[in-house]
Design a protein around this motif. Structure first.
Motif, short mmCIF file in Angstrom:
data_model
loop_
_atom_site.label_atom_id
_atom_site.label_comp_id
_atom_site.label_asym_id
_atom_site.label_seq_id
_atom_site.Cartn_x
_atom_site.Cartn_y
_atom_site.Cartn_z
N GLN A 283 0.83 -1.21 0.00
CA GLN A 283 0.00 0.00 0.00
C GLN A 283 0.86 1.26 0.00
OE1 GLN A 283 -2.80 -0.30 3.31
NE2 GLN A 283 -2.92 -2.52 3.04
N ASN A 284 0.74 2.03 -1.07
CA ASN A 284 1.40 3.34 -1.17
C ASN A 284 2.90 3.27 -0.88
OD1 ASN A 284 -1.06 4.73 -1.75
ND2 ASN A 284 -1.56 4.59 0.44
N VAL A 285 3.56 2.27 -1.45
CA VAL A 285 4.98 2.07 -1.17
C VAL A 285 5.85 2.87 -2.14
CG1 VAL A 285 6.85 0.37 -1.34
CG2 VAL A 285 4.80 -0.15 -0.01
N THR A 286 6.78 3.60 -1.56
CA THR A 286 7.82 4.29 -2.33
C THR A 286 9.17 3.81 -1.82
OG1 THR A 286 6.53 6.27 -2.81
CG2 THR A 286 8.92 6.52 -2.77
N ILE A 287 10.04 3.42 -2.74
CA ILE A 287 11.37 2.90 -2.40
C ILE A 287 12.42 3.77 -3.05
CG2 ILE A 287 12.92 0.91 -2.48
CD1 ILE A 287 10.41 -0.84 -2.92
#
Length: 205
Positions: free
Chosen positions: A5-9
């Motif tokens: 969910q709404n992952v930014t890496i």
């Protein structure tokens, strides 16, 4: 279900921005991307080995950190301690994951009898890869992340691996397998995920 969910890496450079997806049991997902684009970083982030900038990972509705026995990831044969044997690893994974898989049958199936008790420093790349596949099987985990797992396999063992993956899917497992070659995964995937330019695009296979 493995929910992202709404992952930014972001590491030294952006890898993925605002990704949302639900990986379902009884499915095989192919993660396809050029070398260096972040496939391994994505897997590490799912496994909480590196932090994501923000976002949430859950397994069956609970934070992934509380559900790690439901998921298995062994990045590559480079993780092996060369002084241990393949049998050491199989016994360890069986115990930690609480598996009932028969190790003896698995060793015979992957033709590891002649070397499984030897130190891994004596193994060829192909031997290490068969052991690596064996770890996934013996874990019996519901969710499996396989990073370039076809590396070092000859055609016969590659076909055998794909047959095993289909069997695991039919036994209600969820598998994400990465490659930089789309053609490698077309025959086994239900969905294809393309990672490039900070974006993950999902398509039916």
């Amino acid at each position: 279900m493995l929910s992202i969910q709404n992952v930014t890496i972001k590491t030294r450079q952006p890898i993925l921005a605002n990704f949302n997806f639900e990986f379902q049991p009884h499915k095989v997902y192919g993660l396809i991307a050029p070398n260096g684009s972040g496939k391994t970083t994505f897997f590490r982030s799912v496994m909480q080995l590196i932090p994501s900038v923000y976002g949430k990972y859950q397994i069956d509705g609970l934070p992934i950190g509380k559900q790690l026995q439901k998921i298995f990831y062994f990045e590559s044969s480079n993780w092996f301690d060369d002084n241990l044997s393949g049998l050491d690893y199989l016994l360890f994974i069986k115990q930690i994951w609480g598996s009932s898989i028969d190790i003896k049958n698995l060793i015979q199936d992957w033709q590891m009898i002649d070397y499984i008790k030897l130190p891994i420093k004596n193994y060829s790349l192909g031997m290490k890869q068969r052991l690596l596949i064996g770890l996934y099987e013996v874990s019996d985990a519901k969710y499996m992340l396989m990073d370039e797992i076809t590396n070092g396999l000859d055609e016969g063992n590659r076909d055998k691996l794909f047959s095993k993956i289909k069997q695991l899917r039919d036994n209600d497992k969820m598998i994400v397998i990465s490659s930089h070659y789309k053609e490698d995964l077309e025959s086994i995937c239900d969905y294809e995920l393309f990672l490039e330019n900070n974006t993950m695009v999902v398509k039916n296979a």
